[in-house]
Design a protein around this motif. Structure first.
Motif, PDB file in Angstrom:
ATOM      1  N   ARG A 194      -1.229   0.537  -6.842  1.00 48.40           N
ATOM      2  CA  ARG A 194      -0.828  -0.425  -5.352  1.00 48.40           C
ATOM      3  C   ARG A 194      -2.108  -0.908  -4.508  1.00 48.40           C
ATOM      4  O   ARG A 194      -2.798  -0.894  -5.260  1.00 48.40           O
ATOM      5  CB  ARG A 194      -0.245   1.365  -3.517  1.00 48.40           C
ATOM      6  N   SER A 200       0.434  -1.294  -0.313  1.00 51.32           N
ATOM      7  CA  SER A 200      -0.624   0.018   0.285  1.00 51.32           C
ATOM      8  C   SER A 200       1.204   1.086   0.165  1.00 51.32           C
ATOM      9  O   SER A 200       0.422   2.786   0.266  1.00 51.32           O
ATOM     10  CB  SER A 200      -0.763   0.255   1.532  1.00 51.32           C
ATOM     11  N   LEU A 201       1.920   1.428  -0.275  1.00 52.04           N
ATOM     12  CA  LEU A 201       3.219   2.268  -0.019  1.00 52.04           C
ATOM     13  C   LEU A 201       3.892   2.434  -1.119  1.00 52.04           C
ATOM     14  O   LEU A 201       3.921   1.648  -2.409  1.00 52.04           O
ATOM     15  CB  LEU A 201       4.101   1.884   1.066  1.00 52.04           C
ATOM     16  N   PRO A 202       4.579   3.803  -2.025  1.00 51.80           N
ATOM     17  CA  PRO A 202       5.118   3.599  -2.944  1.00 51.80           C
ATOM     18  C   PRO A 202       6.558   3.297  -2.162  1.00 51.80           C
ATOM     19  O   PRO A 202       6.458   2.502  -1.140  1.00 51.80           O
ATOM     20  CB  PRO A 202       4.874   5.480  -2.596  1.00 51.80           C
ATOM     21  N   LEU A 257      -3.592   7.246   0.799  1.00 54.79           N
ATOM     22  CA  LEU A 257      -3.648   6.102   0.871  1.00 54.79           C
ATOM     23  C   LEU A 257      -4.494   5.272   0.726  1.00 54.79           C
ATOM     24  O   LEU A 257      -5.450   5.310   1.802  1.00 54.79           O
ATOM     25  CB  LEU A 257      -3.218   5.722   2.617  1.00 54.79           C
ATOM     26  N   PRO A 258      -4.567   3.546   0.114  1.00 56.29           N
ATOM     27  CA  PRO A 258      -5.196   2.877  -0.200  1.00 56.29           C
ATOM     28  C   PRO A 258      -5.867   1.996   0.826  1.00 56.29           C
ATOM     29  O   PRO A 258      -4.721   1.280   0.910  1.00 56.29           O
ATOM     30  CB  PRO A 258      -5.096   2.343  -1.272  1.00 56.29           C
ATOM     31  N   THR A 263      -7.778   1.701  -7.478  1.00 60.66           N
ATOM     32  CA  THR A 263      -6.985   1.232  -6.891  1.00 60.66           C
ATOM     33  C   THR A 263      -6.379   2.023  -8.193  1.00 60.66           C
ATOM     34  O   THR A 263      -4.973   2.163  -8.003  1.00 60.66           O
ATOM     35  CB  THR A 263      -6.345  -0.501  -7.718  1.00 60.66           C
ATOM     36  N   LEU A 318      -1.670   3.496   8.054  1.00 55.56           N
ATOM     37  CA  LEU A 318      -0.398   3.615   7.847  1.00 55.56           C
ATOM     38  C   LEU A 318      -1.274   5.196   7.074  1.00 55.56           C
ATOM     39  O   LEU A 318      -0.578   5.676   7.002  1.00 55.56           O
ATOM     40  CB  LEU A 318      -0.351   3.491   6.104  1.00 55.56           C
TER      41      LEU A 318
END
Lengths: 342, 296, 595, 605
Positions: free
Chosen positions: A78, A39-41, C121-122, C113, C196
């Motif tokens: 992502r 889920s992060l770059p 943040l997905p 997505t 996150l």
């Protein structure tokens, strides 16, 4: 003008991102999509031990600023797991049921921690370190000054172990054939390296064979690792570190040759003309060894990504692994691995 | 002994449907009614009936008011007019008067018809304008999300009648029979074949035809006018029912607890246009003494 | 604002059949229950269930806020095809929650997505299958997502469970049980997810009066105001967005001795309202622009017959059927001027939910005191938006202001329409001995007899208009109010109705940027408080009038009535005005002033 | 009971109900046959055409005996196959398709039918009148036993000649008892042969040590069926050991099949500390696991291709690895390394690269020149395949280039009256293929003996009142097969690894089956196109269609979907996507959705 060529990269690690920027440099007009399950770059997975040094914000370990993707017209997908690749129709199917077309595919899906089958029943009782989320979860599970029982070791695990000892934790290491993965160690060198681990402050338990993990009893540390001889060792967190196995399952049925990983020629080309692979996911034919080989480590992997991208865009260059892959013992008597230099 | 079950073969059925030709009466856009809505049955019925009667698409006009039912024209390929709440019949009358060669259908829900528009119906009926008025009765307000309607059952609990509705439901068939409608019938969305036959008959009738269609609202009415309830409650008109006898028809209409399906009443009498033609004839001095039948 | 405290905006987006609005409703009620200040607003389509976009935005704060924010912190998608165009509204490091396993095969780009930006943040979750697993139906997807949200952000699940139980109170017990299970299943997943994004819920602020804090919509506040003001009868006809006034009163008013009837149409509703008003009851109806249009003929009768009545008008997008589920402030002309003849009536426009309450109650006082129809102008954005409010300790409304038969102790025939010092006539109610008279829509003399004599019409017109001047100083009622810098300012903003929240936020922001400015809200639109407005305008270098219509109806009203120029800022998109739009205009005017 | 009705040879559907089956329809329409074939993937994939949905439904209804009998109709050894089947059905199970989760554990359920049936369960067989014909079968392996059973059921006198001491063939001599307990095998073989089949064990046929020539059998019997299988190991010539062709001449080298067979004949087998197994089939895995149990410390299976391409179930690989066996890919053995005493001490391998696909669906591996490397080992077990043995034949039969006998339609060899079935014809396959083939050939022999076809396959269509399933069933997770602990397994050659489902687990697992034999259809005559069904559909399974493709063979192909309302000829349930949850059935306002059970049945002609 026709539609821009769609280059799709599966994997958002060192290889995938190295490939993406190389593609962009060599073809300013193409479409580039990076697909990742995370889920992060893009962040530096090898930097993850930093969470034990107070790095709790994922933004601090990002390799690029967030504007990077827009600036380079790279689409980042992502939380997207690829379930299928159809090389004939050149389509990718996602777990979320979306279908995407590619013109050229670069598989840089990397590897995942291996867990021996005989311990697979105890997966739920063990911690991981394969992602920022996993690292933070492990960090939270480990009380200050607590004990981490590491099974195996491997260079990723040992890197973490160094940090843990530095930051006041105990590390008990149950050694085995994976302890120095991916380095190949001669039989006669092994004892020296094991001793060096001790110098580094790691509590080494050699020659045991763990067969089960259990929850600790009341008042004791949270986990207990049991050996085949009935002995045990206790700790707050148990972490398997048995090296990496390629994340290649989604490529089964794609029509591309696979053994452990995707089989590629030295040009990193798979057996399909539109698919290349780079990084921990591929096994490269080495004419020198007359065998398929894996190449690991941040620098190797990044180089592979760039090389694959160059070949995607018309170059025809063979990959050669970086020199000096050997494990050494430094002046302080500590282990030093080129794997840790990134 | 029960009939042995014959396998259904899809392409046989598709050939039947396509050969039939009624699909061209549908517009290309999918109806936006809630899935399960009885109105689908009406839409299918109208398409089939118009096709059966060979009414050219260009010669049919469907006029509606406001409400779920009044979305109807959007889903048909004919001419349509979606007007204001309750003002359906005046508009439809205007269309008919302007061009009596057209086949005019007015449609609406029970609210549109009998609440705001209730005042218009008796007048359309007694004029005998050659309009087919179909009221899709679901006994509830769908578009405003479930309030009680003029045909809702007594004791209905809705957001606007939280302590039960104390109003008695209208009996539209009785109303229309007493208003002087020249054709009055009732059908049920859950019996698509019969519904189609009734629509065809109503459209074929010269004069004001009123077809009352029981059509469940699957979204807001989970207890009263449901398919399950109606399946049990509806009955056929007696086989010997005489549709020329208004009193007998009214007697049948009073038995609202067991709605009868079929043609209640029918009479042939001069239409609004006949009357206008007659007035025109008299005014121009060409009166023949009797209203002329309008050629269709 | 809210630099230190909590300030989070959630946006739930889906199609009408997804339970989007219900999810937003549970969310805001749970957050209010926890002690946050809440402003919330739903946007839903005119379509029948199952189609069309629904958005429920919920802003929770610990400091007072006046409007919604442009950027949401968390977007919850119940239907990607509707939510995807709104991804841009999520701020950097905000969260996007979506279905990770849709059942339909999607074309490239058909999934969330593909659209979440690297800075956002997905969070994917298997909403549908969890709902189906737990409840055997996909219908509880909205509740599953709420559970996930609560788990993710560590919000007390009990607050949600209570609201869920309350929401499904009227349904079968199993519905509550299933939805609670759906919530819990989502909560469990949410808790286990590693968070996150940097959306942080600070603790709610509970002041001394926290126990009384309640959350209501503008329409809910109107209902409360009606009840506290002693409303006797209510006649209504469902029309978006006023329907809930009917529904709520249908549920509540009988408990307080009042009566509610759903009539067959608006014409009937206003007729019945005026009939009840004539009889002496406090009577009201509620509608929207189209209903008001139908009612104007009957409103004329109310003016002419000097019969008290209150009409709540919740405006929506027009003209004609227009955009039933979109907000707009474009019925000002109709409310102030609509109808045949010179039919001035009192028109009030509250600016926030608390104002709805006060204005509703005061409307009855005024209708009764000045014997006239009172139109209370709301709009969809105000009617449907939720705010946390603190109800007053004591009932603020006078129970009876009728100038009764007692006020007339003359000889001869009872002059129902006698012109007095304050131009208000003594009014007899049916049933009162000695006060029998006839009310008519025809022009009439002081005795109530029809008369079309020129001097009579002139005099009666004057009487009917001049009696309303008293309303400008009606006790305990703010007809207009100035905010911001005192004394001369570069930019002054005149506002009315729901838009005033955005105006205030914009003005505060402009002040922060160093612009001297102030804002005045005008609650009484007819008769217009001219002197107060003129005094304000005298202080302002330039005057800006933001409003949600195309023509600038309020600006026209002001400049027409006062003969002074103003700068219009009009928007007619169907959506509320953005704070940023007003702020940009203030900046522009301030710069122009400086240059 | 009236006698079986005779169908005409026409293509027309036989009208009217069968006795006692008022609403049942029998069809040989290609559309119905095609439907069953395509919509019940498990049954179609099963070489024996086991009616899988039907027996799983029986398990769901706790009628284990019936479930067992349904199995037995297709496969006379359900308890055996429930343990060791290669499970082609599970590969195609619709529950395993993307988005649907994991396949139903069909094989485990089959075993549970066998395990859980009442202790007093009695098998039922409807027997044909005695024909007076005599059939000899050579070989009591799965193909022979299956054929013997069917032929005896059809009224023929059957005698089986088996060279080993006990019947079962590969089942008994190839598969270790920790995978297939011998008591189960014994009972099911006995049941298969109890209809009067005469079993002569220790009876070798043909040349060599054979006491009875094949030619003699041909004379004594009306028909002879050869089912001698592929009971010899494929040879692997390896360098080393002074150029000898046969690697087994070196101490420590054995063929895996021989190793297993000798062990199962009762010989005491021994292995060294380090065991290398070459090969990639069930036999290779069995050898490795046996070696582990015999005390080997390090057991490695060396695969020519890669783990992904080997024809073994994932579970089996997993259990093997769990027992400590390692699998290594891309290597071919080239030379045996022998110490001065002549004993094996290692194997030299060449590194491979993957080649193309072979006709049998396997990957090719190509050795790379000069890439040799060494793996130390004390024992080498070679299990690279099996081959047919034909040197016993004393009648000249046409053979193919692999030495297997050529058999045409109905198992006919080049000699009249001699038939062949099973691995003897096809080369080594799977047990279930052998059984399926044995049955088919039995049917062919019957037709030949009687002069006409006596049975045929049609589709039985029966209305079903309701959906039989609930949506919630779809969320049940795949039930794991419980296994014996690693400590129990260690050193125990007969301790069954898989311990079987209990009743509760079997019931839970059975609910997962979609019952693909249920056909959901919309009667367009009554459909009002309201889409209520689509609204509740859990998948993209109900479609607005304009038409349907009809393939050349008369079966249905793709549905042609449309979103254009004026082109929508039907709303149709795509049974290829349908998971039989019944949601549409429950919601349809005009009750135009019908459910029928469609299944193949064998009908007397």
């Amino acid at each position: 003008m026709g539609e821009a060529i769609h280059n799709v990269i599966i994997g958002n690690g060192s290889a995938g991102n190295g490939a993406a920027i190389t593609l962009r440099e060599r073809d300013p007009d193409c479409r580039i999509t990076i697909i990742t399950m995370g889920s992060l770059p893009f962040y530096n997975r090898y930097d993850l031990p930093r969470v034990f040094r107070g790095c709790y914000d994922w933004r601090e370990i990002l390799v690029h600023p967030l504007s990077y993707y827009d600036d380079h017209s790279i689409t980042l997908r992502r939380n997207s797991r690829v379930t299928d690749v159809d090389a004939r129709s050149r389509t990718i199917t996602f777990a979320h049921n979306e279908v995407m077309h590619y013109d050229r595919l670069l598989v840089c899906a990397g590897g995942q921690g291996y867990l021996p089958e005989e311990l697979s029943d105890y997966r739920g009782l063990m911690s991981g370190f394969g992602s920022f989320e996993a690292a933070m979860t492990t960090y939270k599970a480990l009380p200050a000054g607590g004990t981490l029982v590491m099974l195996g070791g491997d260079m990723i695990g040992l890197d973490l172990a160094r940090t843990l000892i530095d930051t006041g934790y105990r590390v008990v290491l149950l050694t085995n054939e994976y302890t120095f993965w991916p380095h190949r160690i001669a039989e006669d060198e092994r004892d020296g390296f094991i001793q060096a681990l001790g110098h580094m402050g790691i509590e080494v338990v050699d020659g045991v064979h763990p067969v089960a993990v259990e929850e600790g009893e009341a008042g004791k540390p949270a986990r207990r690792v049991i050996f085949d001889d009935g002995g045990d060792v206790q700790g707050d967190v148990v972490m398997p570190s048995y090296g990496l196995v390629p994340t290649a399952e989604f490529m089964l049925g794609s029509g591309v040759d696979i053994e452990r990983g995707l089989l590629v020629d030295p040009m990193l080309h798979t057996t399909d003309k539109n698919i290349w692979a780079a990084g921990d996911v591929c096994q490269i034919w080495s004419a020198e060894d007359n065998a398929y080989r894996f190449y690991y480590g941040w620098n190797n992997v990044r180089l592979m990504g760039e090389m694959a991208a160059r070949n995607v865009t018309g170059a025809n260059e063979a990959f050669e692994g970086l020199e000096d892959e050997r494990l050494r013992i430094d002046k302080k008597g500590h282990i030093a691995s080129p794997f840790w230099e990134h | 002994m029960t009939e042995p079950l014959k396998p259904v073969y899809l392409e046989d059925k598709l050939n039947e449907v396509r050969g039939d030709g009624h699909l061209r009466y549908r517009s290309s856009s999918l109806p936006t009614w809630c899935p399960g809505c009885g109105y689908f049955s009406v839409a299918e019925g109208v398409a089939t009936a118009l096709n059966r009667l060979k009414v050219p698409l260009k010669d049919a006009v469907i006029v509606s008011g406001i409400g779920c039912a009044s979305r109807f024209p959007f889903f048909m390929e004919t001419y349509g007019f979606h007007t204001l709440h309750g003002r359906t019949l005046p508009v439809a009358t205007g269309v008919k008067v302007a061009n009596d060669a057209l086949t005019v259908l007015a449609v609406g829900g029970d609210g549109d018809a009998f609440a705001i528009g209730g005042g218009h119906i008796p007048h359309a009926a007694r004029r005998n304008a050659d309009i087919t008025y179909m009221v899709f009765d679901n006994g509830i307000y769908g578009l405003t999300k479930g309030q009680t309607s003029p045909t809702s059952v007594e004791g209905f609990v809705t957001p606007s009648t939280p302590y039960e509705s104390h109003d008695r439901p209208l009996n539209p068939l009785m109303m229309l029979l007493s208003y002087g409608a020249s054709w009055v019938g009732q059908a049920y969305a859950g019996r698509p074949h019969h519904l189609t036959d009734m629509i065809a008959e109503a459209v074929a009738h010269r004069g004001f035809s009123y077809l009352h269609i029981l059509s469940p609202c699957v979204t807001f009415d989970k207890t009263e006018m449901t398919y399950a309830n109606l399946d049990v409650r509806v009955r056929d008109l007696p086989a010997d029912h005489d549709p020329s006898d208004r009193l007998v028809a009214m007697e049948q209409a009073t038995r609202a607890e067991a709605p009868a399906l079929g043609l209640f009443y029918r009479e042939e009498r001069p239409t609004l246009i006949d009357g206008m033609n007659d007035i025109a004839a008299r005014a121009t001095g060409k009166a023949s003494g009797k209203g002329k039948k309008n050629k269709k | 604002m809210n630099k230190n405290g909590t300030d989070i905006q959630f946006a739930v987006i889906g199609s009408a059949g997804d339970g989007t609005i219900a999810a937003g409703d549970i969310l805001k009620r749970a957050m209010a229950g926890l002690g946050y200040k809440v402003i919330a607003f739903d946007i839903y389509p005119a379509e029948i269930r199952g189609f069309g976009k629904c958005i429920s935005r919920v802003r929770i704060t610990t400091e007072q806020a006046y409007s919604l924010k442009r950027h949401s912190d968390v977007l919850i998608s119940l239907d990607d095809s509707y939510a995807i165009p709104h991804v841009g509204e999520v701020r950097d490091y905000g969260a996007v929650i979506y279905e990770s396993s849709p059942i339909a095969r999607l074309p490239e780009g058909g999934h969330m997505t593909a659209h979440v930006k690297p800075s956002q943040l997905p969070y994917g979750m298997q909403v549908r299958s969890i709902s189906e697993r737990v409840t055997a139906s996909a219908r509880s997807r909205n509740i599953v997502v709420l559970g996930y949200l609560a788990g993710l952000y560590g919000i007390d699940p009990q607050a949600f469970r209570e609201i869920i139980a309350d929401k499904f109170r009227t349904k079968a017990q199993a519905v509550t049980v299933q939805n609670t299970a759906a919530f819990d299943a989502g909560y469990e997943v949410g808790q286990s997810v590693f968070k996150l994004d940097d959306v942080q819920l600070g603790p709610p602020v509970r002041k001394g009066d926290s126990g009384k804090v309640t959350m209501m919509t503008g329409n809910g506040a109107v209902v409360r105001g009606c009840i506290d003001a002693g409303l006797d009868t209510f006649f209504g006809y469902p029309i978006t967005p006023a329907t809930t006034i009917l529904e709520r009163l249908a549920a509540e008013l009988p408990k307080h001795g009042g009566r509610v009837l759903q009539t067959e149409d608006e014409i009937s509703a206003i007729a019945a309202t005026i009939g009840a008003g004539y009889t002496g009851a406090r009577a009201a109806t509620a509608t929207s622009g189209p209903g008001l249009a139908l009612m104007t003929e009957m409103l004329g009768l109310g003016v002419m017959g000097e019969v008290p009545s209150v009409v709540f008008v919740s405006q929506r997008g027009g003209p004609s059927t227009g955009m039933p589920t979109k907000t707009e402030q474009s019925d000002l002309n109709l409310a102030v001027f609509g109808g045949a003849g010179d039919a001035q009536r009192i028109v009030l426009a509250p600016t926030n939910v608390e104002g709805c309450y006060r204005t509703a109650g005061k409307a009855f006082e005024m209708a009764e005191k000045y014997q006239t129809p009172v139109v209370v102008l709301l709009d969809l954005y105000l009617s449907n938006r939720y705010e946390t409010v603190i109800p007053p300790d004591a009932n603020p409304f006078a129970p009876n202001l009728n100038k009764g038969l007692d006020a007339w102790r003359g000889d001869g025939e009872y002059p129902r329409f006698a012109d007095t010092d304050d131009h208000i006539s003594p009014r007899a109610l049916p049933g009162e001995e000695g006060g029998m008279h006839t009310v008519t829509g025809l022009e009439h003399n002081q005795l109530g007899k029809p008369s079309d004599a020129p001097e009579n019409h002139l005099a009666m017109n004057a009487k009917r208009h001049r009696k309303l001047d008293g309303a400008l100083s009606h006790p305990d009622f703010t007809i207009c109010k100035r905010f911001g810098d005192e004394g001369p300012v570069d930019v002054g903003i005149l506002g009315w109705g729901s838009t005033f929240g955005e105006i205030l936020e914009a003005m505060f922001a402009a002040q922060d940027e160093g612009i001297r400015c102030s804002a005045m809200k005008v609650v009484m639109l007819s008769p217009l408080p001219k002197e107060r407005i003129v005094a304000f305008m005298d202080d302002c270098g330039t005057v800006l009038v933001p409003e949600l219509n195309y023509e600038g109806q309020f600006a026209n009203l002001i400049s027409g009535a006062l003969g002074r120029p103003v700068t219009k800022l009009t928007r007619s998109t169907g959506a509320p005005m953005q704070v940023e739009e007003i702020l940009a205009e203030i900046r522009r005017l301030a710069q122009a002033k400086a240059a | 009971m009236s006698e079986p009705r005779k169908a005409k040879n026409s293509r027309a559907v036989r009208p009217g109900p069968a006795p006692g089956e008022d609403q049942v329809w029998y069809s040989d329409d290609p559309r119905d046959i095609g439907w069953v074939r395509e919509n019940i993937p498990c049954q179609t994939a099963c070489p024996a055409l086991t009616n899988i949905p039907a027996y799983i439904q029986a398990i769901m209804e706790k009628d284990y005996g019936r479930a067992y009998e349904i199995n037995r109709e297709a496969n006379v050894l359900p308890g055996v196959l429930g343990r060791i089947c290669s499970r082609p059905c599970e590969d195609v199970c619709r529950h395993g398709q993307p988005g649907n989760g994991d396949p139903v554990n069909i094989c485990h359920l089959k075993r549970s039918a066998s395990d859980l049936k009442h202790v007093g369960h009695r098998i039922t067989e409807s027997l044909y009148t005695p024909s007076g014909k005599r059939v000899a079968i050579v070989g009591a392996g799965p193909a022979g036993v299956a054929a013997a059973h069917d032929l005896s059921l059809l009224g023929h006198d059957v005698t089986i000649f088996e060279r080993e001491r006990d019947p079962g063939g590969m089942l008994r001599y190839g598969i270790p008892a920790f995978r297939l307990p011998r008591d189960i095998l014994h009972v099911e073989l006995h049941n298969a042969l109890r209809l009067g089949v005469e079993l002569r064990t220790g009876a070798e046929i043909g040349k060599g040590t054979g006491q009875t020539p094949l030619a003699r059998l041909r004379k004594d019997y009306d028909a002879v069926l050869l089912t001698t299988g592929s009971m010899a190991a494929v040879k692997l010539p390896l360098k080393g050991g002074v150029g000898r062709d046969d690697p087994t001449s070196i101490e420590g080298v054995e063929y895996g099949l021989d190793f297993l067979m000798e062990m199962h004949r009762g010989e005491k087998k021994k292995v060294g500390k380090r065991v290398a197994v070459v090969g990639a089939g069930f036999t290779a895995l069995d050898c490795a696991r046996v070696a582990k149990r015999l005390g080997a410390e390090e057991v490695t299976i060396h695969i020519r291709t890669a783990e992904e391409y080997i024809p073994v179930t994932k579970d089996e690989i997993f259990e093997t690895k769990r027992e400590g066996v390692r699998l290594k890919g891309l290597r071919t053995p080239v030379e045996l390394l022998v110490d001065e005493n002549g004993a094996l001490h290692g194997v030299e391998f060449a590194q491979n690269r993957l080649g193309g696909w072979r006709d049998n669906g396997r990957r090719q591996a190509i050795a790379i020149e000069g890439s040799e490397f060494t793996e130390p080992c004390d024992t080498l077990l070679i299990a690279i395949g099996q081959r047919t043995v034909n040197d016993y034949l004393d009648v000249k039969l046409a053979l193919d280039r692999w030495g297997s006998v050529k058999a045409g339609e109905g198992g006919k060899t080049s000699v009249k009256g001699i038939f062949a079935a099973g691995d003897f014809v096809s080369g080594p396959t799977t047990i279930i293929e052998a059984i399926g083939n044995g049955r088919r050939i039995a049917n062919g022999i019957d037709q030949w003996l009687m002069g006409h076809q006596r049975r045929r396959q049609v589709v039985r269509i029966e209305p079903v009142a309701g959906p039989l399933r609930e949506r919630s069933f779809d969320f049940i997770e795949s039930q794991h097969m419980p296994t014996a602990t690693l400590t129990k397994r260690a050193g125990a050659l007969t301790c069954e690894v898989e311990t079987g489902y209990g009743e509760e687990v079997a019931g839970t697992e059975s609910k997962r089956c979609y019952l693909c034999n249920l056909k959901y259809q919309i009667d367009i005559d009554n459909c009002i196109y309201c889409r209520a069904c689509i609204e509740v559909a859990p998948k993209n399974c109900i479609k607005l269609v304009e038409g349907v493709e009809i393939r050349k063979d008369g079966t249905y192909g793709e549905l042609k979907e449309t979103r254009q309302w004026d082109e929508v000829g039907a709303i149709w349930i795509d049974n290829n996507e349908c998971i039989r949850c019944g949601a549409c059935f429950m919601v349809c306002p005009t009750k135009c959705i019908t459910i029928t059970r469609n299944e193949f049945v064998t009908q007397d002609i």
